[in-house]
Enzyme design. Structure first.
Site, PDB file in Angstrom:
ATOM      1  N   LYS A 112      10.345 -31.545  11.302  1.00 52.53           N
ATOM      2  CA  LYS A 112      10.722 -31.234  12.688  1.00 52.53           C
ATOM      3  C   LYS A 112      11.944 -30.335  12.761  1.00 52.53           C
ATOM      4  O   LYS A 112      12.064 -29.522  13.679  1.00 52.53           O
ATOM      5  CB  LYS A 112      10.953 -32.527  13.480  1.00 52.53           C
ATOM      6  CG  LYS A 112       9.654 -33.273  13.716  1.00 52.53           C
ATOM      7  CD  LYS A 112       9.754 -34.210  14.886  1.00 52.53           C
ATOM      8  CE  LYS A 112       8.397 -34.781  15.204  1.00 52.53           C
ATOM      9  NZ  LYS A 112       8.455 -35.986  16.024  1.00 52.53           N
ATOM     10  N   LYS A 193      -2.557 -34.163  11.684  1.00 49.72           N
ATOM     11  CA  LYS A 193      -2.555 -35.376  12.515  1.00 49.72           C
ATOM     12  C   LYS A 193      -2.836 -35.036  13.977  1.00 49.72           C
ATOM     13  O   LYS A 193      -2.356 -34.016  14.472  1.00 49.72           O
ATOM     14  CB  LYS A 193      -1.153 -35.996  12.373  1.00 49.72           C
ATOM     15  CG  LYS A 193      -0.871 -37.174  13.249  1.00 49.72           C
ATOM     16  CD  LYS A 193       0.526 -37.701  13.019  1.00 49.72           C
ATOM     17  CE  LYS A 193       1.509 -37.137  14.033  1.00 49.72           C
ATOM     18  NZ  LYS A 193       2.749 -37.914  14.175  1.00 49.72           N
ATOM     19  N   LYS A 196       0.616 -35.823  19.960  1.00 50.39           N
ATOM     20  CA  LYS A 196       0.758 -35.648  21.407  1.00 50.39           C
ATOM     21  C   LYS A 196       1.461 -34.352  21.790  1.00 50.39           C
ATOM     22  O   LYS A 196       1.330 -33.873  22.888  1.00 50.39           O
ATOM     23  CB  LYS A 196       1.457 -36.840  22.037  1.00 50.39           C
ATOM     24  CG  LYS A 196       2.665 -37.339  21.317  1.00 50.39           C
ATOM     25  CD  LYS A 196       2.982 -38.728  21.836  1.00 50.39           C
ATOM     26  CE  LYS A 196       3.924 -39.462  20.897  1.00 50.39           C
ATOM     27  NZ  LYS A 196       3.952 -40.871  21.117  1.00 50.39           N
TER      28      LYS A 196
HETATM   29  P1  TYM Z   1       5.053 -42.152  17.818  1.00 48.22           P
HETATM   30  O1  TYM Z   1       5.407 -42.319  19.250  1.00 48.22           O
HETATM   31  O2  TYM Z   1       5.050 -40.785  17.261  1.00 48.22           O
HETATM   32  O3  TYM Z   1       3.666 -42.789  17.565  1.00 48.22           O
HETATM   33  C1  TYM Z   1       3.382 -44.109  18.021  1.00 48.22           C
HETATM   34  C2  TYM Z   1       2.481 -44.810  17.028  1.00 48.22           C
HETATM   35  O4  TYM Z   1       1.246 -44.118  16.934  1.00 48.22           O
HETATM   36  C3  TYM Z   1       0.977 -43.799  15.571  1.00 48.22           C
HETATM   37  N1  TYM Z   1       0.256 -42.532  15.539  1.00 48.22           N
HETATM   38  C4  TYM Z   1      -0.904 -42.357  14.918  1.00 48.22           C
HETATM   39  N2  TYM Z   1      -1.677 -43.191  14.213  1.00 48.22           N
HETATM   40  C5  TYM Z   1      -2.829 -42.708  13.723  1.00 48.22           C
HETATM   41  N3  TYM Z   1      -3.236 -41.432  13.905  1.00 48.22           N
HETATM   42  C6  TYM Z   1      -2.499 -40.546  14.593  1.00 48.22           C
HETATM   43  N4  TYM Z   1      -2.905 -39.314  14.772  1.00 48.22           N
HETATM   44  C7  TYM Z   1      -1.264 -40.999  15.151  1.00 48.22           C
HETATM   45  N5  TYM Z   1      -0.294 -40.410  15.896  1.00 48.22           N
HETATM   46  C8  TYM Z   1       0.635 -41.364  16.120  1.00 48.22           C
HETATM   47  C9  TYM Z   1       2.351 -43.702  14.913  1.00 48.22           C
HETATM   48  O5  TYM Z   1       2.267 -43.884  13.527  1.00 48.22           O
HETATM   49  C10 TYM Z   1       3.073 -44.829  15.595  1.00 48.22           C
HETATM   50  O6  TYM Z   1       2.770 -46.070  14.997  1.00 48.22           O
HETATM   51  N6  TYM Z   1       9.290 -43.540  15.652  1.00 48.22           N
HETATM   52  C11 TYM Z   1       8.080 -44.039  16.271  1.00 48.22           C
HETATM   53  C12 TYM Z   1       8.367 -44.939  17.449  1.00 48.22           C
HETATM   54  C13 TYM Z   1       9.253 -46.070  17.113  1.00 48.22           C
HETATM   55  C14 TYM Z   1       8.875 -47.259  16.414  1.00 48.22           C
HETATM   56  C15 TYM Z   1      10.057 -48.044  16.353  1.00 48.22           C
HETATM   57  C16 TYM Z   1       7.686 -47.698  15.844  1.00 48.22           C
HETATM   58  C17 TYM Z   1      10.558 -46.174  17.446  1.00 48.22           C
HETATM   59  N7  TYM Z   1      11.042 -47.376  16.971  1.00 48.22           N
HETATM   60  C18 TYM Z   1      10.050 -49.306  15.711  1.00 48.22           C
HETATM   61  C19 TYM Z   1       7.686 -48.956  15.225  1.00 48.22           C
HETATM   62  C20 TYM Z   1       8.855 -49.742  15.146  1.00 48.22           C
HETATM   63  C21 TYM Z   1       7.280 -42.841  16.742  1.00 48.22           C
HETATM   64  O7  TYM Z   1       7.804 -41.782  16.971  1.00 48.22           O
HETATM   65  O8  TYM Z   1       5.977 -43.080  16.936  1.00 48.22           O
END
Ligand code: TYM
Length: 327
Positions: A112, A193, A196
């Site tokens: 990023k 991947k 969003k």
């Molecule tokens: P984020 O918001 O990018 O994504 C949320 C969750 O969705 C999963 N994910 C996917 N899984 C499978 N295929 C995909 N294409 C895909 N895109 C997203 C991500 O792996 C995630 O589980 N840093 C985290 C948010 C966060 C968090 C936490 C998660 C903040 N604190 C504590 C767990 C525990 C994030 O940016 O996820």
């Protein structure tokens, strides 16, 4: 008393990738765990500029979507990360015990920060805030997609460092990565991947897409020049991605779906996958509309944040005491 926790960042729309990577495993596992925590990682969203009005609307949409997806609202603590002031406070204490070298290894930061030369300091310290999210309530398992695995492992390392220096304080968390659907791929470029913030919306299915939109996107998804519905992520990433999605959402084994399409063309297979997705989304969207327009959301959030604050306060006081910052 095992605990489960996960969070989603409200940047861009809630995607099918988020649903399959984080919410489906949580929903499948929730009955077997004593306590479940699910929050909106709104502080995390700020690492990259967000339009304030859009962010405000999205936060509410995420909460309604969580419950519409089948998260048990009685059992689960549902809350906004930003409403708990002890989480960033814990994060600061953890920043001071996290080796810079370890934080520098985060792949997501490397990727990023390359995309925008003026990246924020928050983009770098983000995984430590994520460690605070996970560690404050002594979570055992964190269901995430494979892209977040490294961050959960860092949280575990941070906990170990702290425990070693100051005595037992944190439970060591583990990422929970469901075998199928750990990484849902972009429909147009199935080597990437499904994300969003993707520039090409045709490759991404959001939880708000209508049957018509889902069908269009799936029918135009990139596949290959064979006529063979077979799972092979390396040689057939497009078909494998569709098989993965269909398998998670229908509960069937990938081989069982392959069998149905022996000798059939990709058009038929794609129609089948589109129908599975659209049927699930329609079911979720019906519940979502009722929740978004009702007044239940605030009650759920009020209840969730109270307990979350009590737990985080206790952990913060305990850390401060151990670190020597007391009167
Ligand atoms: P984020 O918001 O990018 O994504 C949320 C969750 O969705 C999963 N994910 C996917 N899984 C499978 N295929 C995909 N294409 C895909 N895109 C997203 C991500 O792996 C995630 O589980 N840093 C985290 C948010 C966060 C968090 C936490 C998660 C903040 N604190 C504590 C767990 C525990 C994030 O940016 O996820």
């Amino acid at each position: 008393m095992a605990k489960l926790l996960t969070g989603l960042k409200p940047t861009g729309e809630f995607t099918l990738g988020n649903y399959i990577g984080a919410i489906v495993p949580l929903v499948n596992m929730q009955k077997d765990y004593e306590e479940v925590y699910l929050f909106v990682a709104d502080l995390h969203a700020l690492t990259v500029y967000q339009d304030p009005q859009e962010l405000r609307e999205r936060i509410r949409k995420f909460i309604a979507m969580y419950i519409a997806c089948g998260v048990d609202k009685e059992k689960t603590l549902i809350y906004l990360q930003s409403e708990n002031p002890y989480i960033p406070a814990i994060s600061w204490l953890l920043e001071c015990t996290t080796p810079f070298g370890e934080a520098s290894r985060m792949i997501q930061f490397k990727e990023k920060s390359k995309q925008n030369a003026n990246f924020s300091v928050g983009l770098f310290t983000y995984p430590v805030l994520m460690a605070a999210d996970i560690l404050y309530c002594d979570t055992n398992f964190v269901p995430v997609g494979i892209d977040q695995k490294q961050h959960v492992e860092l949280a575990r390392d941070i906990a170990e460092h702290f425990n070693h220096k100051y005595g037992e304080t944190f439970v060591l968390p583990e990422p929970y990565i469901a075998k199928e659907g750990t990484k849902i791929k972009d429909l147009k470029d199935p080597t990437k991947k499904m994300s969003k913030s993707e520039e090409n919306p045709q490759g991404v299915i959001t939880m708000f897409d209508s049957r018509e939109v889902v069908t269009k996107k799936i029918m135009r998804a990139t596949t290959d020049s064979e006529m063979n519905v077979h799972f092979d992520e390396e040689k057939k990433p497009g078909i494998s991605n569709l098989l993965n999605i269909a398998s998670v959402l229908s509960g069937q084994k990938i081989e069982a779906i392959e069998k149905k399409f022996v000798g059939k063309n990709y058009g038929e297979f794609k129609k089948y996958v589109a129908d599975i997705i659209a049927t699930r989304l329609e079911e979720i969207q019906r519940k979502y509309e009722v929740l978004l327009n009702g007044n239940e959301l605030d009650m759920i959030l009020d209840k969730g944040i109270q307990k979350s604050i009590a737990l985080a306060k206790a952990k913060y006081e305990n850390m401060k005491e151990k670190m020597g910052i007391v009167r």
